[in-house]
Each structure stands twice: as C-alpha cells, then as structure tokens.
Design a protein around this motif. Structure first.
Motif, short mmCIF file in Angstrom:
data_model
loop_
_atom_site.label_atom_id
_atom_site.label_comp_id
_atom_site.label_asym_id
_atom_site.label_seq_id
_atom_site.Cartn_x
_atom_site.Cartn_y
_atom_site.Cartn_z
N LEU A 587 -9.45 24.32 34.38
CA LEU A 587 -8.86 24.83 33.15
C LEU A 587 -7.42 25.24 33.37
N TRP A 588 -7.16 26.03 34.42
CA TRP A 588 -5.79 26.51 34.59
C TRP A 588 -4.90 25.50 35.31
N THR A 589 -5.49 24.50 35.99
CA THR A 589 -4.65 23.46 36.59
C THR A 589 -4.31 22.38 35.58
N TYR A 590 -5.33 21.73 35.02
CA TYR A 590 -5.09 20.70 34.01
C TYR A 590 -4.51 21.30 32.73
N GLY A 591 -5.16 22.36 32.26
CA GLY A 591 -4.68 22.98 31.02
C GLY A 591 -3.31 23.62 31.19
N GLY A 592 -3.08 24.27 32.34
CA GLY A 592 -1.77 24.87 32.58
C GLY A 592 -0.67 23.83 32.67
N ALA A 593 -0.96 22.72 33.34
CA ALA A 593 0.05 21.65 33.43
C ALA A 593 0.34 21.07 32.06
N THR A 594 -0.70 20.90 31.24
CA THR A 594 -0.48 20.39 29.87
C THR A 594 0.38 21.36 29.07
N LEU A 595 0.09 22.64 29.17
CA LEU A 595 0.86 23.64 28.43
C LEU A 595 2.33 23.65 28.89
N CYS A 596 2.56 23.57 30.19
CA CYS A 596 3.93 23.53 30.70
C CYS A 596 4.68 22.30 30.20
N CYS A 597 4.00 21.17 30.17
CA CYS A 597 4.65 19.93 29.71
C CYS A 597 5.00 20.02 28.23
N LEU A 598 4.10 20.53 27.41
CA LEU A 598 4.38 20.65 25.98
C LEU A 598 5.47 21.70 25.72
N LEU A 599 5.49 22.76 26.51
CA LEU A 599 6.55 23.76 26.36
C LEU A 599 7.91 23.18 26.74
N ALA A 600 7.93 22.35 27.79
CA ALA A 600 9.17 21.69 28.17
C ALA A 600 9.63 20.72 27.08
N ALA A 601 8.67 20.05 26.44
CA ALA A 601 9.04 19.17 25.31
C ALA A 601 9.65 19.96 24.16
N TRP A 602 9.11 21.15 23.89
CA TRP A 602 9.69 21.98 22.83
C TRP A 602 11.09 22.44 23.20
N LEU A 603 11.33 22.79 24.47
CA LEU A 603 12.67 23.18 24.89
C LEU A 603 13.66 22.02 24.83
N TRP A 613 9.40 11.50 26.05
CA TRP A 613 8.79 11.36 27.37
C TRP A 613 7.82 12.50 27.63
N LEU A 614 8.27 13.71 27.40
CA LEU A 614 7.44 14.88 27.68
C LEU A 614 6.24 14.97 26.75
N GLU A 615 6.42 14.61 25.49
CA GLU A 615 5.30 14.63 24.55
C GLU A 615 4.24 13.61 24.95
N ALA A 616 4.67 12.40 25.34
CA ALA A 616 3.71 11.37 25.76
C ALA A 616 2.97 11.81 27.03
N ALA A 617 3.71 12.39 27.97
CA ALA A 617 3.06 12.89 29.18
C ALA A 617 2.12 14.05 28.87
N GLY A 618 2.51 14.91 27.92
CA GLY A 618 1.63 16.01 27.51
C GLY A 618 0.34 15.49 26.90
N LEU A 619 0.44 14.43 26.12
CA LEU A 619 -0.78 13.82 25.57
C LEU A 619 -1.66 13.27 26.68
#
Length: 860
Positions: A587-603, A613-619
């Motif tokens: 949960l915190w590895t896969y889910g945390g990585a997904t959250l970080c990627c989506l947050l980077a996409a928002w930034l 790129w970041l949104e596709a990787a987040g998906l």
C-alpha cells in the motif's frame, strides 16, 4: 663439443648474412625495375609529342593528375622515387571499393610477414642456443644483441641508399624485436642485468625504435613497438614475474604514444590500447595485489599526456592532437582518446571487481580517480570521465560483494568482515573527499559547470550509500540513517543560504538535489527494501518543483529517468526482490509512488509535455497498485505466488489488460517511444486474453476443482469472470479499432459465462459440475439467459449492430429449446399452464421487437 659450437655459430652467422644479402639483392633488383618502368613511360610520352597527338574528343575514361606519393619528412628530394605518368585514368567505383583495411593488408602481407619472421628468427636463435646448450649465457645474449644491431644497421643503410621503404621498416622492426628478446633473456633467464639496467636498456631500445620510425615509417612502429608486447611471452622462464612484464608494457606504450605525435595511424593507436589492456588481462590470472590500479592509471595518463605533450594535464585540448582523431561508433563520431579512456576505465572496474577489497586498495585505485579528474579539468571532451569512473567503481565494488546463494535462488549481498569494513569506510571517505576536491578544483579553474557541481554534491552521498551496502549487508541501522539525514540537513541549509543571496544560483539546485537524495537514502536505509522505491518516487515531487523554479531542459530527462526507474522497479518486483509479509508494504510502496507521481504531474501543470508523461506513468502505477492490493488481500499478505491457479489467472487477465490500455494511452502522448509503447500494449493485450482463456477453460471451477469461497457474489468468480467483461468493453471503447469486434464478442460470451457460474454458486454454494441440479436452478438459467437475449436484441436494434442482434437471436433460440426440452418436461397442471402462457407472451413480445428492429435491417 667445442667444434660443434663453432660450427653452429658459423652457421648462424652465415644464415644472418645470407638473409641480409638476400634483402639487399631483392630491393636492388626492384629499384632497377622501377627505373626501367620510368624510362619506358618517358619514351612513350616523347613518342606522343612527336606525333602531335592532341586531346581526344572521343568518349573515354576521365583523366586526372596523379598525386605525388607521400614521403617521410626527412627524405631528400633527390632520393624521392620518380612520379608516375602525369595523366592516369580514374579508377571506376568498383575498383576503388576495395581500398579499405583488407585491401591494404592484402597488398602488404609480405612486408608484415617478412619483418615478423626476421624478429622471430632472432628470438628463436637465442631459444635454440639455450635448448642445445651452445655458447655461454653472456655469449648468447651478446650474439642476439649483435644480430639486432646488425639488422638495424642494414635497414638504415638501405634507407639512406634507396630512400624510405616499408620493406626497410619491416626489417628494422624485426631487429627491434630481437633486441627486446635479448635484453629480457639477460634479465629473466640468466640474471646478467640488474632490473634497473634491464629496464633502462628496454627504454633505450623503445626510444630508438620510435626515433627510427620517424625516418622509416609506420611499419617499424607496427612491427617493432607493437610486436614488443609479445616478447615477454616468447622469452619467458615461467617465473610469474608479471609486474616486470607490465612495467615493460608501459614502456612500450609510452614509446608508441610518443611516436603517435609524429606518425598517426588508427591501427597503431588501437594496437597500443589492445596490447596494454591485454597485459592487464594476463595479470588477472596471477596474484598482483598492488600494481594493477597504478598500471591502469599510468596508462590513462599516458593516453592523454604523451600524444599532446601535456605532462601535467593542465593544457586545453587541440584538434591537431592524435587523440582528437574521430572514429564513428553507433553512428556517432567519437574522439580516439574518449574511446580509449572509456575502455581503460571499464578495465579498471573489471580489475576492482576481480580483486575485491584489500589493505592496499587506496594506494592502488586512487591514482586513476586523480588522473580522470585532472584530465577532465581542462578538456571539455573528457568532462564526463569522472562520472564514468565513479559509476564504474561503484558498480564494481557492489558486484564484488555479490555471492551466489547456496540454495540456488540467485545472488546475495554479503557484508565485509570487520577489518575490511573499517578499511572500506576509510577508503570510501578518502575517495569521496578526493572526488569532491577535484570537482571543486575544476569549478575554480573553469567556472560553474553542472556536471562538476553534481559530482561535488552527489559523490559523497553515493559513497555513503555504497559503504552502507557493503558494511551492513542491508541490515537495518539507525546510525546510517541518521548520518544520511544529517547530510541532507547540511545540504538543505547550504541551498537555502545560497538561494537567499541569489534566487537563480545554479549551485543551489544541486544542493537541493543532494539534500533530497540524502533524505531518500535515509528513508531507504530505515524502511528496508520497499523504502528504496518510495524514496526514489519521492524525488519526483522535488524534481518537479525544481523544474518549475529552474527552467533547464535536462531536468526533464532527469525526471523521466527517475520515473522510468520507479516504474520498472514496481513492474518487475516479482523478479527483482522479495518482501516480508508482516507489513503492508504494497500500500505505501505502490500507493505512495502513485501519489508522488500524480503530485508531480500537478506541479508540472504548466509544462504540458512533462505533465502528460507523469499522468500516464501515474495511471500505470495506479494499475500496479490495484493489482498488488488485490493480491495482498487474496493471498493474506504474500503478494507473489509461485502457483498459477484460478486466482492468479484472474488477476493477470485484468491486470495485463489494464496495462495494455495504459500503454496504449502512453503511446498516444509520447513523442519518441510511440512504437515501443504500442508494441508493449499489444503484447500485454494478448497475454491478458490468454490468461482469461485459461481461466475459462482449463482452470474453470466447474471441472478443475478450484475452490470458490461460499460468500455470495463477492468471491473469485467476480474477479475471474465478471471484471474481464468490463475490461473487454474498455478495450472495445479505448483501444485500437481493429480489436473492437473481438472485444465485444468476448464481453458478450464472458457475461453469459459469469451469469451462469453465479447462478450455480448461488444455488449450490459451490461451482462443481457433479452436483445435482434442481428445478429452481434450471428456471433461473432460463430466466437470466432470456433477459440477456432480450437485452442483446434491443441493444442491437437500437445501435444498429447486426452482430449483437444475431447473437441475441441465437441465445433466444437456445433458451426456447431449453425450456421446451428440459424445463417443462416435468411440469403438470397449473404450473404447465402458467409456464406456457408466460413463454407464449414472451415470444409474442419478441416477435413484435423483431418486426420493429429486425425488419429495419440493422447495419454493421
């Protein structure tokens, strides 16, 4: 016996003298033949002038002036060979195509073979005198040296008399090989020379050979200097004194590199590199504990310093240097010194990995770091060398600690012993401080440079990470984590102070990056294996923030590189590592990585390309997270199973299909990897379909014995047969149009299968085929199948889908046949009346629907 020795000596002298006279006669005859050809051409030209022939107007081969033959710089004009006819026909393209390396070798093979045979004759003359017991040690060595000097004298006399010629250079090359063999025999076999005297003599022979090569041409360099690499092998007493041979190799390399300042040939450059690295490979078969690193450092220094005369590595690069010659590799031009130094650095890493850590590691491996840092200081083309050296050394030390698992499950990282651990920590500290000092020296000399600033900030942290891996063996340690955290605080403090003075300070960028890397390292140490992935993913947020603050294009590549590493690590986790089941790490590895990627996409919302790129990787990461969580709950925390059953097939069918849709989405938004993503999408789609087919046939619980939980609806049937229907519809809507008919057909058949299995499970509490079927279950099948048929008919008519409409009609026919043949066979009385009444009304309604929609001829 003395008489035999005298006869043998006389025979050797006669053979040598005969060889010299034969060479003289051969070249004298060739010189006379050349003069005769010149006279014939002059006579033919005179006849043409007498007849008054003008230029012909008839079509024929084009003629161009023949270029004058290239001559060595010291050949007098009166000794130059006569030029060929001033007008020669231009060779057609087919004739010029063979002018490459093979053509040159074919044209001069006799010269190479002749010079080599002369050198081997001198060496084997000493060998024969040893085996036969002829002459004394001193006489044997003196005879060999006299032979070598005599051959050199003959070659020089022929050159002065007839001009420079490759044949004379080959003869001189054989003479140099003979002299090398004589000196080494006197050193190793008989002890006639002290090591210092022997190496002085070898140096004199090498320098003299280099000087003569300036007059004789590159053949002497090729046969004399490169052939000298083989002399220690031919004249050897099997004593294993590899250090002396390596020192001799350095002397030969130095002579060749000095020669390259005056006579450059690509084969000479690469021959020197091959010979020097060949002796390194030979040294790996013996126990040379200290000299390998010094040997390679001196070789790297020589490659930069000797051809350019830059002894202190303090001068800038020039285009006229031998190392500046360009060679094409993988379609890109590279400088010769770049390629040669890269090979030396890779060999350096090979030596580190083979030897492992020892007490003299700092003395042995530090000189190369210093050479690479100084070489990069004033030469822009070599500015990447310190990074290459750091990466190669890091991987070499790490691989030296990997050992095979006795259980046969792969490799394990084995920690160093106590005394090795203390020594390696001192070694790592010295290495990091040296690289930091060299990077700061570069910045002071050349001004600000991102590569060197990155090296200054990241090298100490990389050495800290390597020391943790080798010393602790991946064991948890609070002190290592605290050390990394304190380093991160220091980096962050310096970055904040620099930003206050200048908001656009480039050095502050690398202090920010270094601080975040230190925090990530602390998290990776403290939170075991899975923490490393999350720590890497956390860098995406910081990098995205820095990308908005510092509009540097290369930061995009850094973000994409970190992103690719995170995605690859989480995608390949079943094969990369194993994780404990006592913590909910998924949960915190896969889910945390997904959250970080989506947050980077928002930034990165102001940068459309990077955001996509970041949104596709987040998906992509979101799909992986859902798959990992499903496995976690179904397998009681043991996420990766070795048994491939119905549950695993069900997970893979939907997971791979979702990944196929993700890669198809990434292909639509990628600018350079469209083909790669599209190919991955198709492969995953095929894998998903295959997994679903396996679940529907071989692993079907009706006959496979696969267990299904008694919980209604919320069980493996929903995952194995219900979710794939949704995934098939998603493929029909969002994937390539070519897959739409197959996807719709799969969705329809899958819905029918799912409904049938659910009815069986609801009535029986299990999905076994051998269980008895009651009337209520039979009627449930008919009712549900009838509803599905009606829905297919209505949808096919409304949406004008001929295939769906026909599928509904086929299912309806099957339901009617089942009702008449199976369901109503045992009914009587009012039940039969009600059943037939209901079936008749249903058929009338369907007939009306058929006239309403079927008669309209639905389109495709």
């Amino acid at each position: 016996m003395a008489i035999l020795a005298l006869w043998a000596t006389a025979l050797v002298i006669l053979v040598v003298a005969g060889a010299i006279l034969g060479w003289v006669a051969f070249f004298r005859v060739r010189d006379l033949s050349r003069q005769l050809d010149v006279l014939r051409r002059e006579l033919a030209g005179a006849r043409g002038d007498t007849l008054g022939e003008g230029p012909s107007t008839a079509p024929g081969p084009a003629v161009v002036p023949a270029p004058a033959p290239a001559m060595p710089p010291d050949v007098p004009p009166d000794q130059a060979p006569d030029a060929p006819s001033p007008l020669i026909p231009t060779a057609p393209p087919a004739a010029r195509a063979g002018s490459g390396l093979l053509a040159r070798l074919a044209a001069s093979w006799m010269l190479w073979l002749g010079g080599l045979c002369v050198g081997l004759a001198g060496i084997f003359m000493v060998k024969y005198s040893i085996d036969a017991g002829l002459l004394g040690p001193g006489a044997r060595v003196a005879l060999a040296m006299a032979t070598g000097l005599g051959l050199h004298g003959a070659a020089e006399w022929l050159r002065r008399r007839s001009g420079a010629d490759p044949s004379f250079a080959a003869l001189a090359g054989g003479a140099s090989i003979t002299l090398y063999g004589a000196v080494l025999a006197g050193l190793h076999l008989y002890g006639l020379f002290e090591p210092r005297l022997a190496f002085a003599l070898l140096a004199i022979v090498s320098l003299a050979t280099m000087g003569l090569a300036l007059a004789q041409g590159p053949f002497l360099a090729a046969i004399g200097i490169l052939g000298a690499y083989v002399v220690p092998i031919l004249v050897s007493d099997n004593s294993g004194n590899i250090v002396a041979a390596m020192v001799f190799s350095l002397l030969v390399s130095a002579a060749g590199l000095l020669l390259l300042r005056h006579v450059y040939r690509p084969w000479l450059w690469w021959g020197l590199a091959a010979g020097a690295l060949g002796w390194l490979a030979i040294s790996l078969t013996s126990r040379v504990e200290v000299f390998r690193g010094i040997y390679l450092a001196l070789l790297a220094w020589g490659l930069v310093a000797l051809p350019a005369g830059d002894w202190l590595l303090a001068r800038g690069e020039g285009d006229g240097e031998p190392g500046a010659r360009r060679h094409t590799l993988f379609g890109r031009p590279w400088r010769a010194d770049q390629l040669a130094l890269a090979l030396v650095v890779l060999a350096w890493g090979w030596a580190i990995q083979s030897q492992g850590f020892s007490a003299g590691a700092l003395v042995q491996w530090l000189p190369m770091v210093v050479v690479l840092g100084l070489a990069a200081r004033c030469r822009e083309s070599l500015a990447w060398l310190p990074w290459l050296g750091l990466g190669v050394q890091w991987l070499a030390w790490l691989s030296s600690a990997l050992h095979g698992d006795p259980a046969g499950s792969g490799y394990q990282l084995r920690a160093l012993t106590d005394w090795q651990a203390r020594g390696f920590m001192e070694f790592a500290a010295a290495m990091s401080m040296t690289q930091l000092a060299l990077a700061l020296l570069h910045l002071r000399t050349r001004g600000f440079d991102h590569r060197q600033m990155a090296l200054a900030c990241l090298a100490p942290l990389l050495w800290l990470a390597l020391a943790y891996l080798l010393v602790s063996g991946l064991a948890l340690s609070l002190w290592w984590s605290v050390a990394a955290l304190l380093a991160g605080l220091g980096y962050g403090l310096v970055a904040g102070l620099r930003v206050q003075r200048s908001a656009s300070d480039g050095a502050a960028l690398w202090f920010f990056l270094g601080g975040h890397f230190a925090y990530s390292l602390a998290a990776a140490i403290q939170f075991r294996e899975a923490g490393l992935t999350l720590a890497l993913a956390a860098q995406l947020v910081s990098l995205a923030w820095l990308r908005q603050r510092y509009p540097l294009p290369w930061l995009d590549r850094v973000i994409k590189g970190v992103l690719a590493l995170v995605v690859a690590r989480l995608t390949l986790n079943p094969w990369l590592a194993t994780y404990p089941a006592d913590v909910h790490w998924s949960l915190w590895t896969y889910g945390g990585a997904t959250l970080c990627c989506l947050l980077a996409a928002w930034l990165s919302r102001r940068d459309a390309g990077l955001r996509r790129w970041l949104e596709a990787a987040g998906l992509h990461l979101l799909v992986l997270t859902l798959g990992a969580e499903v496995r976690y709950w179904l397998y009681d925390g043991v996420i990766f199973q070795r048994h491939y059953g119905l549950t695993e097939a069900a997970i893979n069918a939907s997971l791979w299909t979702a990944m196929a849709l993700t890669y198809h989405h990434r292909a639509r938004h990628s600018t350079g990897l469209e083909g790669f993503y599209r190919g991955c999408s198709r492969i995953l789609l095929v894998l998903g379909a295959g997994s679903y087919a396996l679940a529907a046939t071989t692993l079907n619980p009706l006959w496979s014995g696969e267990a299904v939980a008694p919980t209604p609806v919320i069980n493996v049937l929903l995952l194995a047969y219900g979710l794939p229907v949704v995934m098939a519809l998603a493929v029909a809507l969002y994937h390539e149009g070519r897959w739409r008919p197959a996807a719709l057909a799969t969705a329809g058949a899958g819905l029918l299968l799912f409904a049938t299995l659910e009815i069986r499970h609801l009535w029986q509490g299990a999905v076994a085929l051998h269980l008895p079927t009651g009337n209520g279950e039979l009627y449930s099948y008919s009712a549900v199948w009838l509803l599905l048929a009606v829905a297919a008919l209505i949808a096919g008519g409304l949406w004008r889908w001929r295939g769906l409409y026909r599928a509904g009609m086929a299912l309806l026919a099957m339901v009617i046949a089942k009702i008449f043949l199976v369901d109503m066979a045992g009914l009587a009385g009012l039940l039969r009346v009600a059943s037939f009444m209901g079936l008749g009304l249903a058929l009338l309604g369907l007939a009306w629907l058929h006239r309403r929609f079927g008669g309209a001829a639905p389109g495709a």
